[in-house]
Design an enzyme around this catalytic site. Structure first.
Site, mmCIF file in Angstrom:
data_model
loop_
_atom_site.group_PDB
_atom_site.id
_atom_site.type_symbol
_atom_site.label_atom_id
_atom_site.label_comp_id
_atom_site.label_asym_id
_atom_site.label_seq_id
_atom_site.Cartn_x
_atom_site.Cartn_y
_atom_site.Cartn_z
ATOM 1 N N CYS A 1 -18.379 15.748 35.654
ATOM 2 C CA CYS A 1 -19.820 15.583 35.735
ATOM 3 C C CYS A 1 -20.471 16.964 35.698
ATOM 4 O O CYS A 1 -19.993 17.905 36.338
ATOM 5 C CB CYS A 1 -20.207 14.866 37.020
ATOM 6 S SG CYS A 1 -21.984 14.632 37.183
ATOM 7 N N ASP B 1 -31.878 15.452 30.780
ATOM 8 C CA ASP B 1 -30.658 15.466 31.576
ATOM 9 C C ASP B 1 -29.788 16.587 31.019
ATOM 10 O O ASP B 1 -29.915 16.969 29.851
ATOM 11 C CB ASP B 1 -29.938 14.111 31.485
ATOM 12 C CG ASP B 1 -29.011 13.866 32.668
ATOM 13 O OD1 ASP B 1 -28.859 14.785 33.500
ATOM 14 O OD2 ASP B 1 -28.455 12.762 32.779
ATOM 15 N N ASN B 2 -28.929 17.127 31.879
ATOM 16 C CA ASN B 2 -27.920 18.094 31.437
ATOM 17 C C ASN B 2 -28.511 19.342 30.775
ATOM 18 O O ASN B 2 -28.233 19.665 29.622
ATOM 19 C CB ASN B 2 -26.933 17.403 30.484
ATOM 20 C CG ASN B 2 -26.332 16.153 31.113
ATOM 21 O OD1 ASN B 2 -25.865 16.196 32.239
ATOM 22 N ND2 ASN B 2 -26.367 15.046 30.394
#
Length: 889
Positions: free
Chosen positions: A165, A315-316
């Site tokens: 993750c 995200d990310n």
């Protein structure tokens, strides 16, 4: 351009997403899966097997009871345990999935975001049991069918890949400054052996050319429909709707390169994928962060540009350390390509010794102890060495690496390594901490110090375990080891302490920067001298009226009489603690600024010796004026047990607590609210809530709660709402009350701050969870036929799914058309057939839907302060409503 043939599936696709600028259908593939048996996979199991059991062990209760051992031993698949779900999944959309109780839950019960204990990784090492593999879910797990998927492509040999993750080790960053992400520990990483179809083979079979690939991308879209929390986005040609899919893309050149081993997988560790891991098919991109490996894969599209998917951008990302949540919304930071996080960076962690593990000094001083852990990197690079130091980095010692993975035919490595170093126990004498760091074959090395970023991603500074010389309960001298954090809501870790904060983390000297962000600390209380007045508790207890209010906070006595009318929380919030020690309640809900203000009312110290041990009052025998047993007590917190919980939407739920007996009533006057309190992460948190039930609901009290998750605007989210969401059946929460300035009596008669008032009509304006006090008053009016008071309600929310208790409101409007009417307004998104208002509350809406101003018309409001202060009060005043007849709960 050759057209890729459609592969059969039961998931509908949007043809508009599958076109290039020429209008050709470039790629259209939904989930790919097959029954093909590939004998080559046996060699993989020979290398890395036997695979550990994938059968989960659910916890049936908070006491960690498990199903009978015989049931687990005889289970052939996880679904043989479907009748014994983990107790935390009961009442959620995922109750159908058997899950392992050992997994540490990071976001409460739902959605399911978990990591295994670090000790479990240390036990299994290279191959992780599928039931203990970390999980990152954004919503409910889709229920999909294996039988309705097929593909004609052949499977490739099985391939071990470590998934990580992007937020692995994020809690360490949250201990520096809160990010917008939840608390991943160091176990957001796992390794399975994956089997599936090479993406390259699928694309070639579909006719995609390996020529002219520059600028083109392969887009991957999942099944889920997830909420859009940021609006329509920057792409005017493809605006984001109310619901969005989880998706991403990779350059076509990478997808077609056989060295990168990108596969559409349908097996893990020799078995079909488990639901939480993407059943029936998911994407595996070795060397990338887990957030790019789309689960429940629905479509693959070849497109002439990078994807415009919502989650690909929001995200990310690893933004510069000076960018805060507020600043990230300016300057298009989320859309700058240089801050995307795709390939993994280098990282390592110590799993042995474990957190709070002890080692006998006397018994082990002449022996060796093996320090151990994992290390990984991205891009197909090999971990070349891992080093440990126990003298502050003056000397580094090279560890022994257990290199299990065999590289692919292009020399690429996709898995973690496990390492160890045997240290003489005598070397730990005087040692303050053990550090580890990893290197890869490109000579990338972990940094010594952290660099904070808003999403808390890619955290990879050298991992440090503190070493303490303690005494065990039996008096034996031991070394005790302390990890930096514990995952999720678990407490502990040296970084949770003030002394564990780094000097800086990329955005200035930490104490100076964070000090500027907080209110100035209150000055120390006046020094005690011969002239300082000392009061006994008996003296304090005499000052309990609105004309004479004393409270005690941290053994200091304060006369708050002059402050009553100024207190933003109302008179009741102070008088409820009059003549008593208010320390816990005060610190739970007040800021440092409020603490500083309190010093103005300091009158002396408390004689602590005069405080008598409080006798347990007979709370069960409190009666109201009708002789009924009353549950609430304004002076004492009482724990109430959760007896039922119902999930209403992705972020809202109803809690039903049992009172002391089936004969008790709550004892909350209509319009009043109550305090709920709990110890969360070591601190007492107290918040006001209005139940949806009343004294007519005997034996119970019910609340509708919206869980406020961490997000860009509010990085910490709502402490209490998230805590309430985590409660399980049988858990308790402390309650105290009643409090509040408003009390509805009957037939349009009510009081505000003790002053009697009357109305024939109520305008009500509610925003979000502010609907609960409005419903409480409305319910009291509507349940009495003789009460002719009329109500016009405007209920404002962002999306249709946020309209809590809408069915009840609609039922009231239909059943009582002469007494109750309701208008809804949505600001962020609405269905095509939406017949109510859209946008924000405004003067025109009020003029059209609310009763006109008059001496017998009062407006009651509850919602976000900005809505009330900017959208409601000015517009109401402009329409002639007197401020004296406008009340905000």
């Amino acid at each position: 351009m050759t057209v890729i043939p459609h592969i059969e599936t039961n998931v509908p696709t949007n043809p508009d997403l599958h076109r290039d600028e020429s209008g050709l259908n470039l790629a259209s593939m939904d989930k790919a899966v097959d029954d093909i048996v590939d004998d080559l996979s046996k060699s993989c199991e020979d290398l890395y097997g036997p695979y550990p059991s994938a059968i989960p062990v659910p916890y049936l209760s908070k006491d960690e009871d498990t199903p009978p051992a015989e049931l687990i031993e005889n289970a052939k698949s996880m679904f043989d345990l479907q009748s014994t779900p983990d107790y935390r999944d009961k009442g959620t959309p995922d109750e159908w999935i058997p899950r392992d109780g050992r997994l540490v839950r990071l976001t409460g019960r739902h959605p399911f975001n978990v990591e295994p204990p670090l000790s479990a990784h240390n036990k299994f090492r290279f191959i992780t049991p599928s039931c203990l593999h970390y999980v990152r879910n954004h919503g409910a797990c889709p229920q999909l069918s294996w039988e309705e998927h097929k593909t004609a492509s052949a499977a490739r040999p099985a391939l071990p890949v470590t998934l990580v993750c992007a937020g692995n080790r994020r809690k360490e960053q949250n201990m520096i400054r809160q990010t917008i992400g939840f608390n991943w520990g160091p176990s957001g990483v796992s390794t399975n052996v994956w089997k599936g179809v090479m993406l390259r083979d699928l694309l070639l079979q579909a006719g995609v050319s390996e020529k002219n690939m520059a600028g083109k991308h392969v887009e991957f879209i999942g099944v889920e429909d997830l909420p859009n929390k940021v609006g329509p986005g920057p792409f005017k040609d493809e605006p984001w709707g109310k619901l969005v899919k989880y998706g991403t893309s990779v350059p076509l050149g990478r997808a077609m390169n056989p060295a990168f081993d990108i596969i559409v997988a349908y097996e893990a560790n020799g078995e079909r994928l488990q639901p939480d891991h993407g059943f029936p098919v998911r994407l595996i991109i070795p060397g990338y962060i887990g957030g790019r490996m789309i689960k429940w894969l629905a479509a693959i599209n070849v497109i002439p540009h990078e994807t415009k998917n919502h989650y690909h951008y929001h995200d990310n990302r690893i933004l510069p350390p000076h960018i805060t949540a507020e600043e990230s919304l300016k300057g298009n930071w989320w859309y700058k390509p240089e801050y995307i996080f795709n390939e993994l960076n280098i990282n390592s962690a110590i799993s042995q010794p474990d957190h709070n593990e002890t080692l006998s000094i006397a018994k082990k001083i002449n022996e060796e102890y093996e320090i151990g852990g994992y290390a990984y990197t991205g891009g197909g690079r090999k971990i070349s060495r891992v080093e440990v130091s126990w003298d502050g980095g003056i000397n580094w010692n090279v560890c022994q690496i257990d290199q299990k993975e065999q590289p692919n035919e292009y020399g690429m490595y996709w898995c973690w390594v496990w390492w160890g170093y045997k240290i003489p126990v005598s070397n730990l004498v005087g040692c303050k901490e053990i550090m580890c760091r990893a290197w890869d074959e490109s000579n990338n090395v972990q940094p010594m110090n952290p660099t904070w970023n808003l999403m808390g991603m890619g955290n990879n500074q050298a991992f440090r375990v503190k070493v303490h010389m303690d005494r065990a309960t039996n008096g034996e001298a031991v070394f005790r080891f302390e990890h930096p954090t514990q995952p999720g809501q678990q407490t502990g870790g040296w970084m949770a302490k003030a002394a564990g904060k780094p000097d800086s983390a990329g955005f200035g000297r930490l104490l100076e920067v964070l000090g500027d962000q907080e209110d100035a600390a209150p000055p120390p209380p006046p020094p005690k001298d011969d002239k300082t007045k000392v009061f006994t508790m008996e003296e304090v207890e005499k000052h309990t009226t609105e004309e004479d209010v004393w409270i005690v906070v941290n053994n200091k006595v304060y006369d708050c009489t002059e402050y009553l009318e100024l207190h933003p929380g109302g008179v009741d919030s102070i008088t409820i603690n009059a003549g008593a020690d208010a320390t816990e309640d005060f610190t739970a809900i007040h800021s440092l600024k409020a603490t500083k203000m309190l010093e103005r009312y300091y009158i002396g110290d408390l004689d602590t010796k005069s405080v008598k041990k409080e006798a347990k009052s007979d709370l069960d025998n409190m009666l109201d004026d009708k002789g009924r047993k009353v549950a609430l007590n304004p002076k004492h917190k009482i724990p109430f047990k959760l007896q039922a919980k119902e999930v209403l939407s992705h972020d809202s739920f109803m809690l039903d607590f049992a009172l002391q007996s089936p004969e008790h009533i709550l004892g909350l006057p209509t319009g009043k609210h109550m305090f709920l309190s709990a110890v969360i992460d070591g601190e007492t948190v107290m918040r006001r809530y209005t139940p949806i039930s009343s004294n007519f609901d005997v034996g119970c009290v019910k609340f509708v709660i919206k869980a406020y998750r961490p997000n860009a605007r509010f990085p910490r989210g709502g402490k209490m709402s998230q805590h309430l969401d985590s409660l399980q059946i049988g858990d308790t929460i402390d309650m105290r009350g009643p409090v509040g300035e408003f009390e509805y009596v009957a037939n349009g008669q009510f009081s505000i701050d003790g002053e009697e008032c009357s109305a024939t009509r109520f305008n009500m304006i509610a925003g979000g969870t502010g609907i609960t006090p409005a419903m409480q008053v409305a319910a009291e009016v509507l349940r009495h036929p003789e009460d002719s008071t009329q109500i016009s309600l405007i209920f404002a929310c962002r999306e249709e799914g946020d309209l809590l208790m809408r069915s009840t409101l609609d039922e009231w409007a239909e059943k009582f058309p002469d007494k109750f009417k309701v208008e809804y307004i949505l600001s962020d998104g609405w269905p095509k057939d939406w017949k109510y208002s859209t946008g924000f509350v405004n003067k025109e809406l009020f003029e059209k839907k609310l009763y006109k101003a008059g001496d017998d018309v009062y407006t009651l409001m509850c919602g976000p302060p900005i809505m009330l202060d900017k959208g409601c009060t000015p517009n109401l005043v402009a329409l002639g409503h007197s401020k004296q007849r406008i009340f905000a709960f």
